[in-house]
Scaffold this motif. Structure first.
Motif, mmCIF file in Angstrom:
data_model
loop_
_atom_site.group_PDB
_atom_site.id
_atom_site.type_symbol
_atom_site.label_atom_id
_atom_site.label_comp_id
_atom_site.label_asym_id
_atom_site.label_seq_id
_atom_site.Cartn_x
_atom_site.Cartn_y
_atom_site.Cartn_z
ATOM 1 N N MET A 65 -79.415 20.633 34.840
ATOM 2 C CA MET A 65 -78.444 20.600 33.569
ATOM 3 C C MET A 65 -79.253 21.120 32.262
ATOM 4 S SD MET A 65 -75.884 18.844 32.984
ATOM 5 C CE MET A 65 -74.741 17.931 31.967
ATOM 6 N N GLU A 66 -80.398 21.136 32.179
ATOM 7 C CA GLU A 66 -81.070 21.618 30.961
ATOM 8 C C GLU A 66 -80.862 22.983 30.805
ATOM 9 O OE1 GLU A 66 -85.377 21.769 28.880
ATOM 10 O OE2 GLU A 66 -84.742 20.174 30.088
ATOM 11 N N ASP A 67 -80.651 23.971 31.829
ATOM 12 C CA ASP A 67 -80.283 25.280 31.932
ATOM 13 C C ASP A 67 -78.891 25.324 30.989
ATOM 14 O OD1 ASP A 67 -82.248 26.244 33.143
ATOM 15 O OD2 ASP A 67 -81.421 26.351 35.088
ATOM 16 N N SER A 68 -77.785 24.535 31.199
ATOM 17 C CA SER A 68 -76.699 24.650 30.612
ATOM 18 C C SER A 68 -76.845 24.338 28.969
ATOM 19 C CB SER A 68 -75.647 23.568 31.028
ATOM 20 O OG SER A 68 -76.110 22.292 30.990
ATOM 21 N N LYS A 69 -77.887 23.396 28.663
ATOM 22 C CA LYS A 69 -78.205 23.153 27.233
ATOM 23 C C LYS A 69 -78.718 24.476 26.632
ATOM 24 C CE LYS A 69 -80.020 20.480 23.744
ATOM 25 N NZ LYS A 69 -78.946 20.372 22.784
ATOM 26 N N ASN A 70 -79.517 25.272 27.353
ATOM 27 C CA ASN A 70 -80.273 26.361 26.738
ATOM 28 C C ASN A 70 -79.308 27.562 26.629
ATOM 29 O OD1 ASN A 70 -82.814 25.255 26.997
ATOM 30 N ND2 ASN A 70 -83.147 25.961 28.727
ATOM 31 N N ASP A 71 -78.136 27.425 27.661
ATOM 32 C CA ASP A 71 -77.020 28.252 27.408
ATOM 33 C C ASP A 71 -76.247 28.327 26.255
ATOM 34 O OD1 ASP A 71 -77.815 29.494 29.947
ATOM 35 O OD2 ASP A 71 -76.176 28.411 30.973
ATOM 36 N N ILE A 72 -76.363 27.135 25.413
ATOM 37 C CA ILE A 72 -75.588 27.119 24.243
ATOM 38 C C ILE A 72 -76.397 27.890 23.139
ATOM 39 C CG2 ILE A 72 -74.852 25.289 22.550
ATOM 40 C CD1 ILE A 72 -74.564 23.566 24.961
ATOM 41 N N GLN A 73 -77.947 27.871 22.969
ATOM 42 C CA GLN A 73 -78.641 28.607 22.079
ATOM 43 C C GLN A 73 -78.390 29.911 21.949
ATOM 44 O OE1 GLN A 73 -80.486 26.312 20.100
ATOM 45 N NE2 GLN A 73 -79.175 24.954 21.007
ATOM 46 N N LEU A 74 -78.319 30.531 20.710
ATOM 47 C CA LEU A 74 -78.298 31.953 20.645
ATOM 48 C C LEU A 74 -79.373 32.589 21.274
ATOM 49 C CD1 LEU A 74 -76.764 31.876 17.022
ATOM 50 C CD2 LEU A 74 -75.457 32.355 19.211
ATOM 51 N N THR A 75 -79.382 33.760 21.914
ATOM 52 C CA THR A 75 -80.152 34.625 22.562
ATOM 53 C C THR A 75 -80.823 35.410 20.916
ATOM 54 O OG1 THR A 75 -78.957 36.468 23.030
ATOM 55 C CG2 THR A 75 -79.281 34.966 24.649
ATOM 56 N N GLU A 76 -82.174 36.241 21.317
ATOM 57 C CA GLU A 76 -82.485 36.828 20.139
ATOM 58 C C GLU A 76 -81.562 38.123 19.817
ATOM 59 O OE1 GLU A 76 -84.768 36.248 18.001
ATOM 60 O OE2 GLU A 76 -84.695 34.288 18.838
ATOM 61 N N GLU A 89 -78.057 38.168 20.321
ATOM 62 C CA GLU A 89 -77.040 37.575 19.582
ATOM 63 C C GLU A 89 -77.385 37.437 18.271
ATOM 64 O OE1 GLU A 89 -74.369 34.969 22.624
ATOM 65 O OE2 GLU A 89 -76.373 34.040 22.380
ATOM 66 N N LYS A 90 -78.509 36.907 18.005
ATOM 67 C CA LYS A 90 -78.904 36.527 16.618
ATOM 68 C C LYS A 90 -78.812 37.872 15.892
ATOM 69 C CE LYS A 90 -81.568 32.475 17.314
ATOM 70 N NZ LYS A 90 -82.858 31.670 17.117
ATOM 71 N N SER A 91 -79.435 38.854 16.355
ATOM 72 C CA SER A 91 -79.527 40.220 15.702
ATOM 73 C C SER A 91 -78.042 40.609 15.601
ATOM 74 C CB SER A 91 -80.179 41.117 16.459
ATOM 75 O OG SER A 91 -81.488 40.928 16.518
ATOM 76 N N VAL A 92 -77.178 40.580 16.489
ATOM 77 C CA VAL A 92 -75.774 41.174 16.359
ATOM 78 C C VAL A 92 -75.027 40.324 15.131
ATOM 79 C CG1 VAL A 92 -73.427 41.047 17.439
ATOM 80 C CG2 VAL A 92 -75.607 42.093 18.609
ATOM 81 N N ILE A 117 -76.762 32.627 6.602
ATOM 82 C CA ILE A 117 -77.107 33.363 7.745
ATOM 83 C C ILE A 117 -78.090 32.242 8.568
ATOM 84 C CG2 ILE A 117 -78.253 34.863 9.166
ATOM 85 C CD1 ILE A 117 -76.941 36.763 7.226
ATOM 86 N N ASP A 118 -79.059 31.483 7.849
ATOM 87 C CA ASP A 118 -80.001 30.549 8.484
ATOM 88 C C ASP A 118 -79.106 29.438 8.992
ATOM 89 O OD1 ASP A 118 -82.922 29.563 8.798
ATOM 90 O OD2 ASP A 118 -81.950 28.183 7.339
ATOM 91 N N LYS A 119 -78.191 28.809 8.330
ATOM 92 C CA LYS A 119 -77.520 27.713 8.576
ATOM 93 C C LYS A 119 -76.847 27.869 9.732
ATOM 94 C CE LYS A 119 -78.197 24.368 5.332
ATOM 95 N NZ LYS A 119 -78.521 23.075 5.987
ATOM 96 N N ILE A 120 -76.273 28.948 9.826
ATOM 97 C CA ILE A 120 -75.281 29.313 11.206
ATOM 98 C C ILE A 120 -76.192 29.706 11.994
ATOM 99 C CG2 ILE A 120 -73.721 31.167 11.961
ATOM 100 C CD1 ILE A 120 -72.852 31.661 9.173
ATOM 101 N N LEU A 121 -77.134 30.235 12.119
ATOM 102 C CA LEU A 121 -77.847 30.682 13.341
ATOM 103 C C LEU A 121 -78.612 29.514 13.785
ATOM 104 C CD1 LEU A 121 -78.974 34.265 12.576
ATOM 105 C CD2 LEU A 121 -77.014 33.561 13.726
ATOM 106 N N ASN A 122 -79.078 28.573 13.076
ATOM 107 C CA ASN A 122 -79.888 27.169 13.328
ATOM 108 C C ASN A 122 -78.838 26.009 13.441
ATOM 109 O OD1 ASN A 122 -82.447 28.448 13.693
ATOM 110 N ND2 ASN A 122 -82.145 28.874 11.380
ATOM 111 N N ALA A 123 -77.715 26.126 13.657
ATOM 112 C CA ALA A 123 -76.725 25.135 13.619
ATOM 113 C C ALA A 123 -76.765 24.287 15.010
ATOM 114 C CB ALA A 123 -75.273 25.623 13.442
ATOM 115 N N SER A 124 -76.037 23.316 14.934
ATOM 116 C CA SER A 124 -75.810 22.306 16.113
ATOM 117 C C SER A 124 -75.287 23.032 17.274
ATOM 118 C CB SER A 124 -75.144 21.083 15.572
ATOM 119 O OG SER A 124 -73.895 21.392 15.424
ATOM 120 N N ASP A 125 -75.308 22.391 18.451
ATOM 121 C CA ASP A 125 -74.784 22.947 19.743
ATOM 122 C C ASP A 125 -73.101 23.343 19.500
ATOM 123 O OD1 ASP A 125 -77.168 22.968 20.866
ATOM 124 O OD2 ASP A 125 -76.738 21.638 22.165
ATOM 125 N N GLU A 126 -72.510 22.277 19.069
ATOM 126 C CA GLU A 126 -71.093 22.419 18.602
ATOM 127 C C GLU A 126 -70.825 23.517 17.606
ATOM 128 O OE1 GLU A 126 -67.514 19.538 16.675
ATOM 129 O OE2 GLU A 126 -69.655 18.866 16.271
#
Length: 75
Positions: A1-12, A14-17, A40-49
């Motif tokens: 289940m933890e893997d699915s949580k990590n999938d929500i976070q942006l990869t480096e 994705e953050k660059s793009v 940009i900071d607010k968007i890239l560090n936002a909640s999972d939702e």
């Protein structure tokens, strides 16, 4: 289940793009660089939702949404 949580976070990658796309869009909107950094900071560090919302709607729509009051990114 933890893997699915990590999938929500942006990869480096994705953050660059997204950062590149947001900078381009914000520049076209006439937003000054300091405010761009803030958004940009607010968007890239936002909640999972909010990250799911970003992925669903894309950078252009989100760039226009984040400058509006009471947005999902709390910016």
């Amino acid at each position: 289940m933890e893997d699915s949580k990590n999938d929500i976070q942006l990869t480096e990658q994705e953050k660059s793009v997204y950062t590149y796309a947001f900078r381009d869009e914000f520049k076209g909107m006439g937003i000054d660089p300091a405010k761009q950094d803030y958004y940009i900071d607010k968007i890239l560090n936002a909640s999972d939702e909010a990250i799911l919302h970003l992925r669903k709607n894309g950078a252009i729509a989100i760039a226009r949404e984040v400058v509006q009051p009471n947005n999902i990114f709390n910016a």
